[in-house]
Design a protein around this motif. Structure first.
Motif, short mmCIF file in Angstrom:
data_model
loop_
_atom_site.label_atom_id
_atom_site.label_comp_id
_atom_site.label_asym_id
_atom_site.label_seq_id
_atom_site.Cartn_x
_atom_site.Cartn_y
_atom_site.Cartn_z
N THR A 94 0.83 -1.20 0.00
CA THR A 94 0.00 0.00 0.00
C THR A 94 0.86 1.25 0.00
OG1 THR A 94 -0.15 0.06 2.42
CG2 THR A 94 -1.88 -1.13 1.25
N ILE A 95 0.26 2.34 -0.45
CA ILE A 95 0.90 3.65 -0.36
C ILE A 95 -0.04 4.57 0.40
CG2 ILE A 95 2.32 3.48 -2.43
CD1 ILE A 95 0.18 5.06 -3.92
N ARG A 96 0.52 5.59 1.01
CA ARG A 96 -0.27 6.59 1.73
C ARG A 96 -0.34 7.84 0.86
NH1 ARG A 96 0.80 6.44 7.68
NH2 ARG A 96 -0.73 4.82 7.35
N VAL A 97 -1.56 8.28 0.57
CA VAL A 97 -1.78 9.40 -0.35
C VAL A 97 -2.50 10.51 0.42
CG1 VAL A 97 -2.89 10.08 -2.49
CG2 VAL A 97 -1.97 7.79 -2.27
N THR A 98 -1.99 11.74 0.30
CA THR A 98 -2.58 12.90 0.96
C THR A 98 -2.89 13.97 -0.08
OG1 THR A 98 -1.24 12.46 2.92
CG2 THR A 98 -2.25 14.63 2.77
N LEU A 99 -4.10 14.52 -0.01
CA LEU A 99 -4.49 15.60 -0.92
C LEU A 99 -3.94 16.91 -0.37
CD1 LEU A 99 -6.17 16.24 -3.46
CD2 LEU A 99 -8.09 16.71 -1.95
N VAL A 100 -3.01 17.54 -1.09
CA VAL A 100 -2.36 18.75 -0.59
C VAL A 100 -2.74 20.00 -1.36
CG1 VAL A 100 -0.40 17.54 0.43
CG2 VAL A 100 -0.26 18.30 -1.94
N ARG A 101 -3.45 19.83 -2.50
CA ARG A 101 -3.94 20.99 -3.25
C ARG A 101 -5.43 20.81 -3.48
NH1 ARG A 101 -0.25 22.81 -8.07
NH2 ARG A 101 -1.42 24.71 -7.65
N SER A 102 -6.13 21.91 -3.61
CA SER A 102 -7.58 21.89 -3.72
C SER A 102 -8.07 21.29 -5.03
CB SER A 102 -8.11 23.32 -3.59
OG SER A 102 -9.50 23.35 -3.80
N LEU A 103 -9.25 20.69 -4.97
CA LEU A 103 -9.88 20.13 -6.16
C LEU A 103 -10.72 21.15 -6.91
CD1 LEU A 103 -11.06 16.67 -4.81
CD2 LEU A 103 -9.17 17.14 -6.38
N SER A 104 -10.98 22.31 -6.29
CA SER A 104 -11.83 23.28 -6.99
C SER A 104 -11.16 23.83 -8.22
CB SER A 104 -12.21 24.46 -6.16
OG SER A 104 -11.87 24.58 -5.01
N GLY A 105 -11.92 23.91 -9.27
CA GLY A 105 -11.43 24.43 -10.53
C GLY A 105 -10.62 23.44 -11.34
N ARG A 106 -10.50 22.21 -10.88
CA ARG A 106 -9.74 21.19 -11.61
C ARG A 106 -10.64 20.52 -12.64
NH1 ARG A 106 -4.90 23.04 -10.20
NH2 ARG A 106 -4.79 23.20 -7.95
N LEU A 126 -9.91 7.56 -5.40
CA LEU A 126 -8.90 7.16 -4.42
C LEU A 126 -9.41 7.31 -2.98
CD1 LEU A 126 -5.79 8.81 -6.09
CD2 LEU A 126 -6.23 6.36 -5.85
N GLY A 127 -10.59 7.90 -2.81
CA GLY A 127 -11.16 8.07 -1.48
C GLY A 127 -10.84 9.40 -0.84
N LEU A 128 -10.35 10.36 -1.62
CA LEU A 128 -9.99 11.67 -1.08
C LEU A 128 -11.16 12.63 -1.27
CD1 LEU A 128 -6.43 11.76 -2.58
CD2 LEU A 128 -7.00 11.53 -0.16
N ARG A 129 -11.60 13.24 -0.19
CA ARG A 129 -12.74 14.14 -0.25
C ARG A 129 -12.37 15.57 0.12
NH1 ARG A 129 -17.39 11.64 -1.07
NH2 ARG A 129 -17.45 9.41 -0.76
N ARG A 130 -11.43 15.74 1.06
CA ARG A 130 -11.09 17.10 1.46
C ARG A 130 -9.58 17.28 1.58
NH1 ARG A 130 -12.43 14.23 5.58
NH2 ARG A 130 -14.63 13.96 5.59
N MET A 131 -9.19 18.53 1.65
CA MET A 131 -7.77 18.89 1.76
C MET A 131 -7.15 18.24 3.00
SD MET A 131 -6.58 21.20 -0.49
CE MET A 131 -5.37 22.04 0.48
N HIS A 132 -5.92 17.82 2.86
CA HIS A 132 -5.10 17.23 3.92
C HIS A 132 -5.66 15.91 4.45
CE1 HIS A 132 -2.89 20.91 3.68
NE2 HIS A 132 -3.97 21.61 3.98
N GLN A 133 -6.59 15.32 3.73
CA GLN A 133 -7.07 13.99 4.08
C GLN A 133 -6.06 12.97 3.57
OE1 GLN A 133 -10.82 12.91 2.36
NE2 GLN A 133 -10.96 11.01 3.52
N THR A 134 -5.80 11.95 4.38
CA THR A 134 -4.84 10.91 4.01
C THR A 134 -5.55 9.57 3.96
OG1 THR A 134 -3.06 12.13 5.08
CG2 THR A 134 -2.68 9.80 4.69
N VAL A 135 -5.26 8.80 2.92
CA VAL A 135 -5.82 7.45 2.78
C VAL A 135 -4.71 6.49 2.39
CG1 VAL A 135 -8.16 8.18 2.17
CG2 VAL A 135 -6.49 7.83 0.38
#
Length: 65
Positions: free
Chosen positions: A6-18, A29-38
């Motif tokens: 497994t790898i640990r993935v963290t969302l570090v930039r916003s999804l808005s405007g993407r 990948l299961g990421l919903r908000r900033m700084h969430q780690t899965v």
């Protein structure tokens, strides 16, 4: 624990405007908000999503144990 790598993935930039496809990859990948780690199993499908949105993520190896 499972023997799958497994790898640990963290969302570090916003999804808005993407692009919608990039937002969908983050959701897949299961990421919903900033700084969430899965923890994500390293399958070819998941790694493709990680590569597609790597500019939004911080990726590290998950610590076992």
């Amino acid at each position: 624990m499972s023997s799958e790598k497994t790898i640990r993935v963290t969302l570090v930039r916003s999804l808005s405007g993407r692009l919608k496809a990039h937002q969908a990859c983050a959701r897949g990948l299961g990421l919903r908000r900033m700084h969430q780690t899965v923890d994500v199993i390293t399958t070819p499908e998941n790694m493709g999503m990680v590569r597609k949105i790597d500019y939004l993520l911080r990726v590290e190896e998950a610590v076992e144990g």
